[in-house]
Design a protein around this motif. Structure first.
Motif, PDB file in Angstrom:
ATOM      1  N   ARG A 561     -61.574  42.728  43.790  1.00 46.96           N
ATOM      2  CA  ARG A 561     -62.493  43.650  43.129  1.00 46.96           C
ATOM      3  C   ARG A 561     -62.955  43.017  41.822  1.00 46.96           C
ATOM      4  NH1 ARG A 561     -58.337  47.093  45.227  1.00 46.96           N
ATOM      5  NH2 ARG A 561     -57.103  46.686  43.356  1.00 46.96           N
ATOM      6  N   ALA A 562     -64.114  43.458  41.336  1.00 41.18           N
ATOM      7  CA  ALA A 562     -64.671  42.902  40.109  1.00 41.18           C
ATOM      8  C   ALA A 562     -65.640  43.911  39.505  1.00 41.18           C
ATOM      9  CB  ALA A 562     -65.367  41.572  40.386  1.00 41.18           C
ATOM     10  N   PHE A 563     -66.049  43.655  38.252  1.00 41.43           N
ATOM     11  CA  PHE A 563     -67.077  44.464  37.612  1.00 41.43           C
ATOM     12  C   PHE A 563     -67.878  43.544  36.685  1.00 41.43           C
ATOM     13  CE2 PHE A 563     -63.560  44.505  34.718  1.00 41.43           C
ATOM     14  CZ  PHE A 563     -64.104  44.534  33.439  1.00 41.43           C
ATOM     15  N   ASN A 567     -73.162  40.724  31.548  1.00 40.36           N
ATOM     16  CA  ASN A 567     -73.726  39.732  32.470  1.00 40.36           C
ATOM     17  C   ASN A 567     -72.702  38.718  32.990  1.00 40.36           C
ATOM     18  OD1 ASN A 567     -76.349  40.827  32.231  1.00 40.36           O
ATOM     19  ND2 ASN A 567     -76.679  39.663  30.328  1.00 40.36           N
ATOM     20  N   ARG A 568     -71.420  39.059  32.854  1.00 42.15           N
ATOM     21  CA  ARG A 568     -70.360  38.203  33.404  1.00 42.15           C
ATOM     22  C   ARG A 568     -69.593  38.986  34.459  1.00 42.15           C
ATOM     23  NH1 ARG A 568     -66.365  35.877  29.141  1.00 42.15           N
ATOM     24  NH2 ARG A 568     -65.554  34.940  31.069  1.00 42.15           N
ATOM     25  N   THR A 569     -69.253  38.305  35.541  1.00 40.47           N
ATOM     26  CA  THR A 569     -68.428  38.936  36.572  1.00 40.47           C
ATOM     27  C   THR A 569     -66.956  38.752  36.209  1.00 40.47           C
ATOM     28  OG1 THR A 569     -70.090  38.475  38.272  1.00 40.47           O
ATOM     29  CG2 THR A 569     -67.854  38.968  39.020  1.00 40.47           C
ATOM     30  N   ILE A 570     -66.268  39.891  36.038  1.00 41.32           N
ATOM     31  CA  ILE A 570     -64.861  39.867  35.631  1.00 41.32           C
ATOM     32  C   ILE A 570     -63.995  40.303  36.810  1.00 41.32           C
ATOM     33  CG2 ILE A 570     -63.152  40.714  33.995  1.00 41.32           C
ATOM     34  CD1 ILE A 570     -65.338  39.111  32.663  1.00 41.32           C
ATOM     35  N   PRO A 571     -63.103  39.435  37.307  1.00 42.43           N
ATOM     36  CA  PRO A 571     -62.175  39.861  38.359  1.00 42.43           C
ATOM     37  C   PRO A 571     -61.300  41.006  37.856  1.00 42.43           C
ATOM     38  CG  PRO A 571     -62.130  37.477  38.060  1.00 42.43           C
ATOM     39  CD  PRO A 571     -62.904  38.029  36.923  1.00 42.43           C
ATOM     40  N   LEU A 572     -60.981  41.954  38.756  1.00 43.86           N
ATOM     41  CA  LEU A 572     -60.231  43.134  38.359  1.00 43.86           C
ATOM     42  C   LEU A 572     -58.915  43.213  39.129  1.00 43.86           C
ATOM     43  CD1 LEU A 572     -60.433  45.639  36.512  1.00 43.86           C
ATOM     44  CD2 LEU A 572     -61.330  46.892  38.475  1.00 43.86           C
ATOM     45  N   LEU A 573     -57.818  43.351  38.390  1.00 46.45           N
ATOM     46  CA  LEU A 573     -56.482  43.508  38.964  1.00 46.45           C
ATOM     47  C   LEU A 573     -55.879  44.794  38.435  1.00 46.45           C
ATOM     48  CD1 LEU A 573     -55.226  39.840  38.352  1.00 46.45           C
ATOM     49  CD2 LEU A 573     -56.218  40.752  40.460  1.00 46.45           C
ATOM     50  N   HIS A 574     -54.844  45.282  39.131  1.00 47.12           N
ATOM     51  CA  HIS A 574     -54.152  46.484  38.682  1.00 47.12           C
ATOM     52  C   HIS A 574     -52.724  46.110  38.322  1.00 47.12           C
ATOM     53  CE1 HIS A 574     -52.505  50.513  38.468  1.00 47.12           C
ATOM     54  NE2 HIS A 574     -53.737  51.011  38.540  1.00 47.12           N
ATOM     55  N   LEU A 575     -52.308  46.485  37.105  1.00 48.66           N
ATOM     56  CA  LEU A 575     -50.977  46.097  36.642  1.00 48.66           C
ATOM     57  C   LEU A 575     -49.887  46.614  37.569  1.00 48.66           C
ATOM     58  CD1 LEU A 575     -49.380  44.616  34.494  1.00 48.66           C
ATOM     59  CD2 LEU A 575     -49.344  46.710  33.123  1.00 48.66           C
ATOM     60  N   GLY A 576     -50.076  47.803  38.105  1.00 50.58           N
ATOM     61  CA  GLY A 576     -49.075  48.349  39.025  1.00 50.58           C
ATOM     62  C   GLY A 576     -48.901  47.475  40.251  1.00 50.58           C
ATOM     63  N   GLU A 604     -60.268  31.463  31.852  1.00 50.66           N
ATOM     64  CA  GLU A 604     -61.062  32.580  32.353  1.00 50.66           C
ATOM     65  C   GLU A 604     -60.596  33.908  31.753  1.00 50.66           C
ATOM     66  OE1 GLU A 604     -63.655  32.044  34.271  1.00 50.66           O
ATOM     67  OE2 GLU A 604     -63.252  29.887  34.308  1.00 50.66           O
ATOM     68  N   ALA A 605     -61.448  34.918  31.888  1.00 48.60           N
ATOM     69  CA  ALA A 605     -61.123  36.287  31.488  1.00 48.60           C
ATOM     70  C   ALA A 605     -60.902  37.125  32.739  1.00 48.60           C
ATOM     71  CB  ALA A 605     -62.248  36.879  30.644  1.00 48.60           C
ATOM     72  N   VAL A 606     -59.866  37.964  32.715  1.00 51.41           N
ATOM     73  CA  VAL A 606     -59.516  38.809  33.861  1.00 51.41           C
ATOM     74  C   VAL A 606     -59.322  40.228  33.356  1.00 51.41           C
ATOM     75  CG1 VAL A 606     -57.812  39.248  35.670  1.00 51.41           C
ATOM     76  CG2 VAL A 606     -58.437  36.900  35.106  1.00 51.41           C
ATOM     77  N   GLY A 607     -59.788  41.212  34.121  1.00 49.61           N
ATOM     78  CA  GLY A 607     -59.568  42.613  33.786  1.00 49.61           C
ATOM     79  C   GLY A 607     -58.307  43.126  34.455  1.00 49.61           C
ATOM     80  N   VAL A 608     -57.489  43.839  33.700  1.00 47.44           N
ATOM     81  CA  VAL A 608     -56.244  44.407  34.230  1.00 47.44           C
ATOM     82  C   VAL A 608     -56.240  45.909  33.953  1.00 47.44           C
ATOM     83  CG1 VAL A 608     -53.733  44.398  34.128  1.00 47.44           C
ATOM     84  CG2 VAL A 608     -54.985  42.251  33.877  1.00 47.44           C
ATOM     85  N   VAL A 609     -56.127  46.698  35.023  1.00 49.08           N
ATOM     86  CA  VAL A 609     -56.143  48.159  34.904  1.00 49.08           C
ATOM     87  C   VAL A 609     -54.756  48.664  34.526  1.00 49.08           C
ATOM     88  CG1 VAL A 609     -56.566  50.327  36.113  1.00 49.08           C
ATOM     89  CG2 VAL A 609     -57.981  48.317  36.610  1.00 49.08           C
TER      90      VAL A 609
END
Length: 656
Positions: A561-563, A567-576, A604-609
């Protein structure tokens, strides 16, 4: 210990180090006048200091050494191996004697037994074959090992015994160590003695979680087995190989640390290090108690006492300022230069290179860079493995270097520099480098990768296999390498200290290992987050920013998943999910906004929920050790104001 003797041992170590460096400099450049003058001054001062005490033959031997240097200054004798080798033997003998003088206030019997040989060496009266054996002769038997041997001398006629002195760390139980269980695994145990290091405390002061034991033993097993048993705790164990008759120093060999300084801690501070450690412990407890005022202020506000809450918060901020100053002062007092560790290597490299028949120069830079005493003292073992790797695998012999148009003498660099709140230590050589294709072939043979992976992996990733446990490309086992327990141990030691290890190599150019470590176990700013009903800490330095992301903006990209963010695509992970907890809200299709931390993962930059951001906290973070040190994704632990232990996450490792 007498205060004058304590002062003598401090100054003697400094003078011994100065003389050793000067002799190494003279060996490389016999015409270097300033090194000759400096060596003379060091020996002269050492002789004068020794004359204040009854150290048997020490002053006489130093007087002879001073006479030799005086003749060299006047040009009566040449500066060469005939001068430098006897002087180096004297310096090493003095260095070996200091530890016994610290403990007993006098020169040990074993050290005195070596005096006639040293006099003969200085006057040139020793036979040539005796001169070649001087290095082995100077490896003395400690008094405690002699005492152990006397206990079994009448009943045990074994031709070879291993004497063991095991001094467990006081906090060893928390590291998962059981000293008695460890010592019981020795093969062919002939004697075992257990004593306490301090007087027995009163019942109310007794701490059952603290180890105050000193364990001594004799084993008829092999030295290699004993070294393997204590491989993970070399700083707590001394091994002495007793051969044939221990009455003759020629037939005994001290094993374990390759240098007399290897087992020492930084006791040359004018203040006992244990007192500094106690202050640091108190400062850490103050930090924890200070953080406990925040929930107390919230409780007062919830009960309608707003004025009381404001006063509590005001006191909290003032205490926070004072505790921060106290902690900074204490950690600064624990800082010592890396020279403490670096200065052990010139002698080691010289002896090992001679044994291997290789000519090389060791270049040391940045030894004045300072770091926490615990970090500096813990660096020797990983650096030892890296330097040995350069000596054995990296530097070629003279014929091979000439064949590829390299200088006959190889070079090894040991350097350090400070970068922000970290130190960067580099061990490099100009040797043959690491052949990525050979590593790839060995990994295939051992089933670590498939043929498809082998062809697809770039050379940079293939080189990382050298850090795999048990991995070795050596065709045979030598005294230095081939067992596959070197570089994986280095990586484990560096991780335990909260650092990283990088490798760069090019065939026929050389290899470079870079260690990055924190300068001190300092206060860490943590962002406390919640997931799955649990709380975890994430270093704020690892977080780029935080965001509220609508679930409708989340897009599926291949298997992930990503968002889009600016204007950058950031991969999305869930901490759980990363922590293998319950299924994430993303998977269950919950609507609304998601709390996302943007963290670094390499470049790189990564999103963590996360489910929620609870608070910010400044606390002391300790790295994991022993049984817990290899838990992936956990950087350490922190004690919170409510007394609970918080796991601090390594987001870069979790996100990979």
């Amino acid at each position: 210990m007498d205060e004058l003797i304590a002062q003598f041992t401090i100054e003697a170590r400094e003078l011994v180090q100065q003389a050793s460096e000067d002799l190494l400099s003279l060996e490389a450049d016999p015409g270097k006048r300033e090194s000759l003058e400096s060596a003379f001054r060091a020996i002269h001062t050492l002789k004068g200091s020794a004359g204040l005490f009854d150290f048997g033959p020490m002053q006489g031997i130093l007087h002879q050494a001073e006479d030799l240097l005086a003749q060299a200054r006047e040009g009566q004798i040449l500066v060469g191996a005939g001068l430098i080798d006897p002087l180096r033997a004297v310096i090493e003998w003095i260095d070996d004697s200091i530890e016994g003088i610290m403990q007993t206030g006098r020169l040990s019997e074993v050290q005195e037994m070596q005096a006639p040989r040293l006099r003969g060496l200085l006057t040139g009266e020793m036979a040539e074959h005796e001169t070649s054996q001087i290095a082995g002769m100077l490896k003395t038997i400690p008094d405690w090992a002699l005492a152990l041997h006397r206990l079994v001398a009448e009943t045990d006629r074994s031709p070879s015994l291993i004497a063991i002195r095991y001094d467990p760390h006081p906090e060893c139980f928390f590291n998962g160590d059981d000293p008695l269980e460890t010592i019981s695994r020795l093969t062919d145990l002939r004697y075992l003695g257990v004593s306490v290091k301090v007087p027995t405390p009163s019942p109310q002061d007794y701490d059952p979680f603290r180890c105050d034991l000193l364990i001594e033993a004799l084993s008829a097993g092999s030295l290699a087995e004993a070294q393997a048993l204590f491989r993970l705790i070399p700083d707590q164990v001394t091994l002495v190989h007793l051969r044939a008759s221990v009455g003759d120093p020629d037939v005994a060999e001290v094993q374990g640390s390759p240098d007399p300084l290897a087992g020492r801690r930084s006791t040359t501070m004018r203040v006992d290090p244990s007192r500094i450690d106690k202050l640091l412990e108190i400062a850490g407890e103050l930090i924890t108690e200070k953080d406990g005022l925040i929930p107390l202020a919230h409780e007062a506000r919830s009960q309608g006492s707003g004025d009381l809450a404001r006063r509590i918060l005001s006191s909290h901020f003032e205490i926070e300022r004072l505790v921060g100053s106290l902690y900074g002062a204490v950690t600064q007092a624990r800082m010592i230069p890396l020279e403490r560790t670096f200065r052990r290597f010139p002698r080691l490299v010289r002896e090992t290179s001679a044994k291997l028949g290789k000519s090389l120069d060791l270049i040391i830079e940045g030894e004045t860079v300072e770091a926490d005493r615990e970090i500096v003292d813990s660096l020797f073992e990983p650096l030892l493995h890296l330097v040995r790797n350069c000596l054995d695998h990296g530097i070629e012999d003279e014929a091979e270097r000439l064949r590829v148009s390299k200088p006959v003498r190889g070079r090894i660099w040991l350097s350090a520099r400070q970068r922000g709140d970290q130190i960067e230590i580099k061990v490099a050589d100009d040797g043959r480098g690491i052949d990525a294709q050979r590593i790839r072939t060995t990994a295939l043979e051992r089933g670590l990768i498939s043929e498809m992976q082998a062809s697809a992996l770039p050379d940079e990733e293939v080189l990382q296999f050298v850090f795999a446990p048990g991995f070795s490309t050596a065709s045979q086992v030598s005294d230095l390498s081939g067992r596959g327990v070197g570089l994986d141990a280095v990586q484990s030691s560096v991780k335990r200290l909260g650092g990283t290890l990088e490798l760069q190599s090019a065939v026929e150019t050389g290899s470079s290992f870079t260690i990055r470590l924190p300068i001190t176990f300092s206060l860490t700013q943590l962002l406390v987050v919640e997931v799955g009903g649990e709380r975890y800490g994430i270093p704020i330095s690892d977080i780029i920013e935080t965001h509220k992301v609508p679930t409708c903006d989340i897009q599926c990209v291949r298997a992930g998943r990503a968002f889009i963010l600016r204007n950058r695509t950031i991969p999305l992970l869930h901490l759980g999910e990363l922590l293998q907890m319950r299924p994430s809200s993303l998977a269950s299709g919950t609507s609304g906004n998601l709390t996302v931390l943007i963290v670094r993962s390499g470049e790189e930059a990564v999103g963590v929920v996360v489910e929620a951001i609870a608070e910010r906290s400044e606390t002391l973070t300790r790295p994991l050790s022993r049984l817990l040190q290899n838990v992936p994704g956990i950087a350490g632990t922190a004690l919170m104001g409510d007394g609970k232990v918080l796991l601090v996450l390594d987001m870069e490792e979790l996100a990979q």
